[in-house]
Scaffold this motif. Sequence first.
Motif, short mmCIF file in Angstrom:
data_model
loop_
_atom_site.label_atom_id
_atom_site.label_comp_id
_atom_site.label_asym_id
_atom_site.label_seq_id
_atom_site.Cartn_x
_atom_site.Cartn_y
_atom_site.Cartn_z
N VAL A 38 51.54 33.85 -43.14
CA VAL A 38 50.27 33.13 -42.99
C VAL A 38 49.39 33.75 -41.92
CG1 VAL A 38 51.14 30.92 -43.86
CG2 VAL A 38 51.33 31.44 -41.41
N GLY A 39 49.87 34.83 -41.31
CA GLY A 39 49.08 35.49 -40.29
C GLY A 39 49.79 36.70 -39.72
N TRP A 40 49.03 37.48 -38.96
CA TRP A 40 49.52 38.71 -38.35
C TRP A 40 48.94 38.84 -36.95
CZ3 TRP A 40 52.89 41.49 -41.37
CH2 TRP A 40 52.91 41.17 -42.73
N ALA A 41 49.73 39.37 -36.03
CA ALA A 41 49.26 39.60 -34.66
C ALA A 41 49.73 40.99 -34.22
CB ALA A 41 49.80 38.54 -33.71
N VAL A 42 48.94 41.60 -33.37
CA VAL A 42 49.30 42.88 -32.77
C VAL A 42 49.35 42.67 -31.26
CG1 VAL A 42 48.60 45.28 -32.42
CG2 VAL A 42 48.24 44.18 -34.64
N THR A 43 50.45 43.12 -30.65
CA THR A 43 50.61 42.94 -29.21
C THR A 43 50.97 44.27 -28.54
OG1 THR A 43 52.98 42.41 -29.39
CG2 THR A 43 51.43 40.56 -29.51
N ARG A 44 50.79 44.28 -27.25
CA ARG A 44 51.25 45.38 -26.42
C ARG A 44 51.66 44.78 -25.08
NH1 ARG A 44 45.29 46.77 -25.45
NH2 ARG A 44 45.03 46.10 -23.29
N ILE A 45 52.48 45.50 -24.35
CA ILE A 45 52.86 45.08 -22.99
C ILE A 45 52.01 45.88 -22.02
CG2 ILE A 45 54.69 44.97 -21.27
CD1 ILE A 45 55.32 43.13 -23.58
N ASP A 46 51.33 45.19 -21.13
CA ASP A 46 50.56 45.84 -20.06
C ASP A 46 51.32 45.65 -18.75
OD1 ASP A 46 48.52 46.52 -21.82
OD2 ASP A 46 47.27 44.80 -21.30
N GLN A 47 51.80 46.75 -18.18
CA GLN A 47 52.45 46.70 -16.89
C GLN A 47 51.41 47.06 -15.84
OE1 GLN A 47 55.77 45.75 -15.90
NE2 GLN A 47 54.49 45.65 -14.08
N LEU A 48 50.90 46.04 -15.17
CA LEU A 48 49.90 46.22 -14.13
C LEU A 48 50.60 46.19 -12.77
CD1 LEU A 48 47.41 43.74 -15.81
CD2 LEU A 48 47.32 46.24 -15.87
N PRO A 49 49.93 46.59 -11.69
CA PRO A 49 50.61 46.63 -10.40
C PRO A 49 51.26 45.30 -9.98
CG PRO A 49 48.55 47.82 -10.26
CD PRO A 49 48.58 47.15 -11.61
N ASN A 50 50.61 44.18 -10.28
CA ASN A 50 51.13 42.90 -9.81
C ASN A 50 51.52 41.92 -10.91
OD1 ASN A 50 50.84 43.51 -7.01
ND2 ASN A 50 48.64 43.22 -7.24
N VAL A 51 51.46 42.36 -12.15
CA VAL A 51 51.79 41.45 -13.26
C VAL A 51 52.20 42.26 -14.49
CG1 VAL A 51 49.43 41.27 -14.17
CG2 VAL A 51 51.01 39.39 -14.50
N ARG A 52 53.10 41.71 -15.25
CA ARG A 52 53.48 42.27 -16.56
C ARG A 52 53.01 41.25 -17.60
NH1 ARG A 52 57.12 46.10 -18.65
NH2 ARG A 52 58.12 45.50 -20.63
N ALA A 53 52.13 41.69 -18.50
CA ALA A 53 51.50 40.76 -19.44
C ALA A 53 51.69 41.22 -20.88
CB ALA A 53 50.01 40.65 -19.14
N LEU A 54 51.95 40.26 -21.75
CA LEU A 54 51.90 40.51 -23.19
C LEU A 54 50.46 40.29 -23.60
CD1 LEU A 54 53.84 40.72 -25.88
CD2 LEU A 54 52.92 38.44 -26.20
N HIS A 55 49.83 41.34 -24.11
CA HIS A 55 48.42 41.26 -24.52
C HIS A 55 48.35 41.16 -26.04
CE1 HIS A 55 44.09 42.05 -23.64
NE2 HIS A 55 44.12 42.23 -24.95
N ILE A 56 47.72 40.12 -26.54
CA ILE A 56 47.49 39.96 -27.97
C ILE A 56 46.20 40.71 -28.27
CG2 ILE A 56 47.18 38.32 -29.86
CD1 ILE A 56 48.42 36.21 -27.79
N CYS A 57 46.35 41.87 -28.88
CA CYS A 57 45.21 42.77 -29.11
C CYS A 57 44.37 42.35 -30.30
CB CYS A 57 45.70 44.19 -29.32
SG CYS A 57 46.75 44.81 -28.01
N GLU A 58 45.02 42.12 -31.43
CA GLU A 58 44.35 41.70 -32.65
C GLU A 58 45.12 40.55 -33.25
OE1 GLU A 58 42.96 45.54 -31.66
OE2 GLU A 58 44.99 45.20 -32.36
N LEU A 59 44.39 39.66 -33.92
CA LEU A 59 45.01 38.48 -34.51
C LEU A 59 44.27 38.11 -35.78
CD1 LEU A 59 46.96 36.00 -34.23
CD2 LEU A 59 45.12 34.90 -32.95
N TYR A 60 45.02 37.93 -36.85
CA TYR A 60 44.46 37.41 -38.09
C TYR A 60 45.38 36.28 -38.55
CZ TYR A 60 42.79 36.82 -42.81
OH TYR A 60 42.29 36.25 -43.97
N ALA A 61 44.92 35.06 -38.38
CA ALA A 61 45.72 33.89 -38.77
C ALA A 61 44.76 32.75 -39.10
CB ALA A 61 46.68 33.51 -37.66
N PRO A 62 44.10 32.81 -40.26
CA PRO A 62 43.16 31.75 -40.61
C PRO A 62 43.86 30.40 -40.69
CG PRO A 62 43.61 33.15 -42.51
CD PRO A 62 44.28 33.79 -41.32
N GLY A 63 43.14 29.37 -40.31
CA GLY A 63 43.73 28.03 -40.34
C GLY A 63 44.45 27.67 -39.05
#
Length: 137
Positions: free
Chosen positions: A61-86
Amino acid sequence: MTYKLQVIPAAFIGRAWLDGAHMLDKACETSGGEITGDQLKLLLSRGERDLIRIDLDGQAVGWAVTRIDQLPNVRALHICELYAPGGHWLACSEQLAAMARSSGCTEMRCSAKPAQTRLYQRHLPWEPIYTTLRMPI
């Protein structure tokens, strides 16, 4: 109704594209030309980003693209693209947060235009960090 997130291995990106991940083209349009669907498919097939299939009772029912961003003071999961109508992705937000935590992340981030931002904040505790603006030169 049971939602499940499935990370698609890089070797299966072509198959996933045929199964509906090609709809991420629409999400790429939000980038203002930063990335196209074909370029996204290449990044995914090289393992540079992760493709996640959002399933509801065994159906995509949908698709997401993620990447991990390792920044100096935080590690974040970044949702780059998202297609999930509804709004199906909203029901999976806790599963996505669990995936982020299991990768050592302490927060999730996403890119969104103003209307998307209002929608996301209406349903989940997203906080703005900063706004990225651009000016073509």
